[in-house]
Design an enzyme around this catalytic site. Sequence first.
Site, PDB file in Angstrom:
ATOM      1  N   TRP A 111      17.168  -6.849  13.342  1.00 25.24           N
ATOM      2  CA  TRP A 111      17.767  -5.955  12.338  1.00 25.24           C
ATOM      3  C   TRP A 111      18.127  -4.611  12.952  1.00 25.24           C
ATOM      4  CZ3 TRP A 111      19.610  -8.849   8.953  1.00 25.24           C
ATOM      5  CH2 TRP A 111      18.901  -9.892   8.364  1.00 25.24           C
ATOM      6  N   ASP A 164      14.723   1.710   8.243  1.00 27.43           N
ATOM      7  CA  ASP A 164      14.951   0.474   7.506  1.00 27.43           C
ATOM      8  C   ASP A 164      13.565  -0.047   7.143  1.00 27.43           C
ATOM      9  OD1 ASP A 164      15.253  -2.143   6.672  1.00 27.43           O
ATOM     10  OD2 ASP A 164      16.445  -2.800   8.392  1.00 27.43           O
ATOM     11  N   LYS A 215      12.353  -8.144  -0.893  1.00 25.56           N
ATOM     12  CA  LYS A 215      11.088  -8.464  -0.229  1.00 25.56           C
ATOM     13  C   LYS A 215       9.917  -8.036  -1.121  1.00 25.56           C
ATOM     14  CE  LYS A 215      13.815  -9.434   3.338  1.00 25.56           C
ATOM     15  NZ  LYS A 215      14.720  -8.699   4.193  1.00 25.56           N
TER      16      LYS A 215
HETATM   17  C1  LIG Z   1      15.893  -8.683   4.998  1.00 23.00           C
HETATM   18  C2  LIG Z   1      16.121  -7.549   5.920  1.00 23.00           C
HETATM   19  C3  LIG Z   1      17.418  -7.034   6.146  1.00 23.00           C
HETATM   20  C4  LIG Z   1      18.671  -7.640   5.557  1.00 23.00           C
HETATM   21  O1  LIG Z   1      18.889  -7.249   4.261  1.00 23.00           O
HETATM   22  P1  LIG Z   1      20.268  -7.607   3.499  1.00 23.00           P
HETATM   23  O2  LIG Z   1      19.903  -7.234   2.099  1.00 23.00           O
HETATM   24  O3  LIG Z   1      20.520  -9.067   3.687  1.00 23.00           O
HETATM   25  O4  LIG Z   1      21.339  -6.774   4.065  1.00 23.00           O
HETATM   26  C5  LIG Z   1      17.517  -5.934   6.983  1.00 23.00           C
HETATM   27  N1  LIG Z   1      16.442  -5.357   7.563  1.00 23.00           N
HETATM   28  C6  LIG Z   1      15.200  -5.850   7.379  1.00 23.00           C
HETATM   29  C7  LIG Z   1      14.040  -5.203   8.061  1.00 23.00           C
HETATM   30  C8  LIG Z   1      15.012  -6.957   6.559  1.00 23.00           C
HETATM   31  O5  LIG Z   1      13.778  -7.448   6.381  1.00 23.00           O
END
Ligand SMILES: *Cc1c(COP(=O)(O)O)cnc(C)c1O
Length: 363
Positions: free
Chosen positions: A102, A174, A198
């Site tokens: 990511w 993030d 999540k």
């Molecule tokens: C799930 C996840 C993403 C992706 O999220 P989207 O909503 O599909 O853009 C990005 N970063 C992390 C750390 C994730 O767990």
Amino acid sequence: MRVINFNPGPAAMPLPALERARDELLDFQGSGMSIMEHSHRGKVYEAVHDEAIALLTQMLDIPATHQVVFLTGGAHQQFAQVPMNFLTPAHPSADYFLTGGWSEKALEEARFYGTPRVAITTQGPDKRYTRVPTQAELRVDPSAAYVHFTSNNTLFGTQWHTFPEVGDVPLVADMCSDFLWRKFDVSRFALLYAGAQKNLGPSGVTVVVASKEFMARGRQDIPKVFRYSVHAENNSLYNTPPTLAIYLARNVLAWIRDLGGLDAVERRNREKAALLYAALDRHAGFYRAPVERDSRSAMNAVFYLPTEALDATFAAEALKAGMAGLKGHRSVGGIRASLYNAVSVEDVRALVSFMDHFVKTHG
Ligand SMILES: *Cc1c(COP(=O)(O)O)cnc(C)c1O
């Protein structure tokens, strides 16, 4: 019949939050329509919207300098929106800490807007990431527009247990997969974002918590819909927000409050992680946990059985035993158990006893 859900995201939702949605679905609080049929400018929806923000603000002790903003587009939009707002011709560089797939994607998007720098990567020669950096390894460019890092690496199962110190450079995170796993000091962040799917609810809403002053500094020469400041000034009602997803996030936040808040959530999460990693350590000759001990994620535990065929058998037999979502990410294989907030200690005990039994029958 509901199964035990170890999905990595979209992931398990707390049952009380779903039951509340079921009970309120057709007729929301006597209004004669569901919440998703209400105007986002009406009093009924606005109360839900403001309650979600208030619950989040209370449980994280969000200071008056910061604000909650609801956006759409997921983390992927944030990968682009952060550099779009904060990289300028005068400050074209930002520092990225690479600790997984990511963070690589976030970096890629920043290249459209400036010249981001890889300040550190923990990628191994086999392309995998099995740890996060230590503070002593970090060298931050003091002129960077911001530092970006991923607090929990969902695919590889690593997590920053202490957030990086970056001096006066704005810190951006993030936090998709470990937001709300415990309380933390929001004031250390210029901006953080998390897709809801999540720990917070269904997909469709992305929560941003950011410094008002930082958002106001964002570029004014980009379309309004991408400016954080525009959404902040309009209390996330600049355009139609994802009302149903925000309503469901409200239900999840109310469930966290009723559970005893984030301190209770953290105790549960630590107990769950301790149970699972103890099982991996107990059977270290059978299950291989590649992540370095200090970097082990409390949210996503990644492990491998002796062969790929056994990985597949493990996931299939677990499913038969009522446990879903254990197959590892397609890029790394193996098994991944995601232990988000909605997964209970009892759920993890069930997985651990399945793991113990599997060693006896297949070891
Ligand atoms: C799930 C996840 C993403 C992706 O999220 P989207 O909503 O599909 O853009 C990005 N970063 C992390 C750390 C994730 O767990």
